[in-house]
Design a protein around this motif. Sequence first.
Motif, PDB file in Angstrom:
ATOM      1  N   VAL A  75     -10.693  18.144  26.476  1.00  0.00           N
ATOM      2  CA  VAL A  75      -9.226  18.006  27.088  1.00  0.00           C
ATOM      3  C   VAL A  75      -8.175  18.061  25.782  1.00  0.00           C
ATOM      4  CG1 VAL A  75      -7.667  16.779  28.289  1.00  0.00           C
ATOM      5  CG2 VAL A  75     -10.016  16.939  29.202  1.00  0.00           C
ATOM      6  N   LEU A  76      -8.639  17.191  24.888  1.00  0.00           N
ATOM      7  CA  LEU A  76      -7.649  16.757  23.793  1.00  0.00           C
ATOM      8  C   LEU A  76      -6.953  17.895  23.169  1.00  0.00           C
ATOM      9  CD1 LEU A  76      -8.829  13.206  22.271  1.00  0.00           C
ATOM     10  CD2 LEU A  76      -6.957  13.728  24.134  1.00  0.00           C
ATOM     11  N   PRO A  77      -7.708  19.011  22.961  1.00  0.00           N
ATOM     12  CA  PRO A  77      -7.289  20.349  22.268  1.00  0.00           C
ATOM     13  C   PRO A  77      -6.145  20.831  22.930  1.00  0.00           C
ATOM     14  CG  PRO A  77      -9.700  20.335  21.933  1.00  0.00           C
ATOM     15  CD  PRO A  77      -9.533  19.274  22.604  1.00  0.00           C
ATOM     16  N   TYR A  78      -6.115  20.839  24.347  1.00  0.00           N
ATOM     17  CA  TYR A  78      -5.112  21.329  25.323  1.00  0.00           C
ATOM     18  C   TYR A  78      -3.906  20.381  24.985  1.00  0.00           C
ATOM     19  CZ  TYR A  78      -3.093  23.988  29.153  1.00  0.00           C
ATOM     20  OH  TYR A  78      -2.277  24.448  29.971  1.00  0.00           O
ATOM     21  N   TRP A  79      -4.175  19.135  25.170  1.00  0.00           N
ATOM     22  CA  TRP A  79      -3.159  18.297  24.727  1.00  0.00           C
ATOM     23  C   TRP A  79      -2.226  18.642  23.299  1.00  0.00           C
ATOM     24  CZ3 TRP A  79       0.707  15.496  26.437  1.00  0.00           C
ATOM     25  CH2 TRP A  79       1.369  14.363  25.662  1.00  0.00           C
ATOM     26  N   GLN A  80      -3.063  18.458  22.436  1.00  0.00           N
ATOM     27  CA  GLN A  80      -2.700  18.850  21.120  1.00  0.00           C
ATOM     28  C   GLN A  80      -1.960  20.128  20.767  1.00  0.00           C
ATOM     29  OE1 GLN A  80      -2.065  16.594  18.806  1.00  0.00           O
ATOM     30  NE2 GLN A  80      -3.454  14.869  19.411  1.00  0.00           N
ATOM     31  N   ASP A  81      -2.617  21.299  21.304  1.00  0.00           N
ATOM     32  CA  ASP A  81      -2.145  22.594  21.134  1.00  0.00           C
ATOM     33  C   ASP A  81      -1.426  23.239  22.159  1.00  0.00           C
ATOM     34  OD1 ASP A  81      -3.883  22.506  19.061  1.00  0.00           O
ATOM     35  OD2 ASP A  81      -5.525  23.529  20.126  1.00  0.00           O
ATOM     36  N   THR A  82      -1.241  22.776  23.310  1.00  0.00           N
ATOM     37  CA  THR A  82      -0.281  23.285  24.377  1.00  0.00           C
ATOM     38  C   THR A  82       0.675  22.351  24.820  1.00  0.00           C
ATOM     39  OG1 THR A  82      -2.152  24.842  25.072  1.00  0.00           O
ATOM     40  CG2 THR A  82      -0.414  24.322  26.756  1.00  0.00           C
TER      41      THR A  82
END
Length: 239
Positions: A161-168
């Motif tokens: 989940v956290l890459p979507y938070w960081q990148d989007t």
Amino acid sequence: MAETRLVLMRHGQSLGNEANLFTGWNDLDLSASGHEEARKAGKLMREHGFLFDAAHCSMLKRTIHTLHHCLDELNQAWLPEYRSWRLNERHYGALQGLNKDDTIARYGREQVQQWRRGFDVTPPEVTLDSPHYPGNDPRYASIPVSDLPRAESLATTMKRVLPYWQDTLLPSLRQGQSLLVITHGTVMRALIGHLNGLDPEDARTLEIPTGTPLVYESDETGTPRHAHSLDSSDVRIHS
């Protein structure tokens, strides 16, 4: 609404919730109560004057339909919508589709509780020929096979989940956008745990009600800092 805001919300009650199932990536729709919860959440946000710039949800119909109910009630059906597998519920592996009480009777309450809420405990995996393996679902055809889960713990769900938070999500907030994000209970635990700096023990024990908007107010950089539930439901988070 001048402030930049992030609203996180778990979908309305699903048919899986209603039947006490391990649902995970199984694509069950909202129950009758879930449809009503979603409409009420949208109406509540409208009454509080919420205006959004974009909306995000998972690839599963219980979040998609919850989002559409909310946008209809908000009179914001025109908003850009983004769907991502990274916002899907935790994959419960071979437990998906099973009744929780039946699973307890078979494996014991302690083992099932470990599978459900142990931070780094992963349930039994699905086989590659299972209908519950995402690689057999055309909606995930563009996802690298190495990224597709066969079962997940809370820890591995957070890593997804956290890459979507960081990148989007975070870059959009820092550009001054207000976002509505409709997702799932375990994803909410992952995001709230990250945003509120919770240790794994606190994050895994969060109880997330269905159909309840959780509002984060952003600071001058667009970073969410303070959260409150839009109604009286207690999400039990730390400030």
